[in-house]
Structure formats: C-alpha cells, structure tokens
Design a protein around this motif. Sequence first.
Motif, PDB file in Angstrom:
ATOM      1  N   ARG A  16     -41.447 113.240 -96.450  1.00  0.00           N
ATOM      2  CA  ARG A  16     -40.236 112.798 -95.744  1.00  0.00           C
ATOM      3  C   ARG A  16     -40.398 111.370 -95.246  1.00  0.00           C
ATOM      4  N   GLU A  17     -41.552 111.072 -94.615  1.00  0.00           N
ATOM      5  CA  GLU A  17     -41.790 109.716 -94.127  1.00  0.00           C
ATOM      6  C   GLU A  17     -41.965 108.740 -95.288  1.00  0.00           C
ATOM      7  N   LEU A  18     -42.649 109.189 -96.331  1.00  0.00           N
ATOM      8  CA  LEU A  18     -42.861 108.316 -97.485  1.00  0.00           C
ATOM      9  C   LEU A  18     -41.540 107.959 -98.154  1.00  0.00           C
ATOM     10  N   ALA A  19     -40.600 108.901 -98.162  1.00  0.00           N
ATOM     11  CA  ALA A  19     -39.310 108.649 -98.802  1.00  0.00           C
ATOM     12  C   ALA A  19     -38.582 107.473 -98.153  1.00  0.00           C
ATOM     13  N   GLY A  20     -38.742 107.304 -96.846  1.00  0.00           N
ATOM     14  CA  GLY A  20     -38.118 106.171 -96.176  1.00  0.00           C
ATOM     15  C   GLY A  20     -38.687 104.850 -96.660  1.00  0.00           C
ATOM     16  N   TYR A  21     -39.993 104.834 -96.871  1.00  0.00           N
ATOM     17  CA  TYR A  21     -40.628 103.622 -97.394  1.00  0.00           C
ATOM     18  C   TYR A  21     -40.168 103.348 -98.825  1.00  0.00           C
TER      19      TYR A  21
END
Length: 308
Positions: free
Chosen positions: A133-138
């Motif tokens: 989920r956090e990686l998707a923002g990057y």
Amino acid sequence: MSPGELDAAGIEGTALRRSYLRCRALHARFGRTYFLATRLLRPEQRPAVHALYGFARWVDDIVDEPGGEDPAPRLDRVADRVAADLHATHSTHAVLAALVDTVRRYGIDHRLFTDFLTSMRMDLTVTEYPSDRELAGYIRGSAEVIGLQLLPVLGTVVADDVAAEHAAALGAAFQLTNFLRDVGQDLDRGRIYLPMDELATFGVDRELLRWCRRTGRTEPRLRRAVAHFIARNRAVYRRALPGIPMLAPVARPCVTTAAVLYQGILSEIEAADFDVVSRRAVVPRRRRLAVVVPTLAHSIALRMTAAR
C-alpha cells in the motif's frame, strides 16, 4: 539524435535543439531498453520521448548521485524552476528547455511532474516500505506518471481516460521490474523497494539481504521471495498489455517491444536462479536486436501507411 529528427519535429533554435540532444544522450546512456524501442517511433515523436526520459533521469541522478551536495535543497530548487518554467511555457535550462517545449506541444498535464518530484523527494528520507500500500504511493509518482506523460506523445485510438489506466499500469510494471533488477544496487544506497511484509513472509529481512549482498550468495528464502515478486510483476504486465491496441498504430511496435524486453529481464533473473544481489540482470544485446529488428520493418510499413 539526428538533425532530421529535430527537423521532423519542427524544433528550432540552437539552445532548444541542444537541450533535446542532451536529453537524448541521457536516454541513450541510462535507458538502453526503452531507447532501443524508441527507434520504432516516427522520427518526429522521438525527441519528445527523449525529453521526458532525460528529465526523469536528470532528477533521479540528483537524488542518487548528489556528488557531495545536499540533494534536498537542490531538489526544491528544481521543483520551483519546473513549476515556473512550465507556467511560462519556456525555459532556458539545459534540460528543462526540452521538457517544457514537449509539455507545451503535447498538452501534458503539469500535475504529473509535481507527482513525480514528490516521489523523488521520498527517496531522500524513505528507505523501505512496510507494505504494498505504501509502495503504491511511491510508484504512482515515480512510474505511473511516466506512462501518463507519454500517452499524448504516442497517441490513442480511444479516449485518453480509457487508455490511461493501462498506460499507468505499464509504467508500474516497468518500475517493478527495475526494483527486482536493482535489488543489490538499491541496497548499497540503503533502500529496499520490495514490501517488507511480503519479504517477511518468506523469512527475508534487511539483515539477510545485506548478508546475501556481502557474500554474493542467494539464500533459498530470497529465491522464493524473488520468484513471488516476479509472478506479481507479470500479473501487472497482463493488466497493462491490453492497452497497447488502444494506442495509435504507429506507436504500438515501440511499446510492445519495450514490454517484451522488460519482461525479458524477469526471464534473465529466473535463468540466474533468482540472483538479484550479486548481479544486475540485463537482456543480452543479441536478444534485444532479435526483438527489435523484425519489428522495425513492420514499424516502417505502418509509418508509410500513416503518411499516405
């Protein structure tokens, strides 16, 4: 870039032409896979692709190769300059001149560059991502926006918003492949781009990755984790590839070739027994040419048809 490409694109002025040439040089040096695929585009399209890639690579180098200078204030200055020059629709900067000209010509959304610079700032402080989920923002800012920037350059046969989902997915797929290819190099910079919770499922953590990097050995737990991420990466390609028929016919060979070559990197990782710590997987030149050369004749035929 040959003068013919610049002439075909109607690019005039010594400084502006020099800026496009600099972007092309960055693309040729650091983006060999997509640079080769770009040869399949019409000559007048290529300078814009080089400008977009050259800008992205230039900013990436500010973050990854600061040369002793604090990259944070420099990146802030770049963001301010990009915003100002895009608003003015003109730049005198050696790299930004080509970017601003390309954005103006193709009506590319300025917010895509804001999102890109936001993700580049994350690289200054974020060293790992707890979950996908956090990686998707990057990835949204570092990769999906690249696909969206290219969409007006490549052209579509459907509404842009229909093709946009697939263009973003292809950008993400390319980025995920880069993450797998560059595990060792990223680890040297202190970064891990594979979600930590999924790595932990296979018993992999930062300490194990460092051990593998230090010894040059790929521990079985890491092999299983890499195989998992390759399967996930291929699933993203499957979501993205239906968008290729939505592109203008003359652009399809280029994007198809890039997708084939990037997926070839995954095959090279598999062939190396999932070693991503002691080597950087690349598709051999002969295989790249074997993909591109047969496509070139088809691409030329499409261009001639479009010209008629």
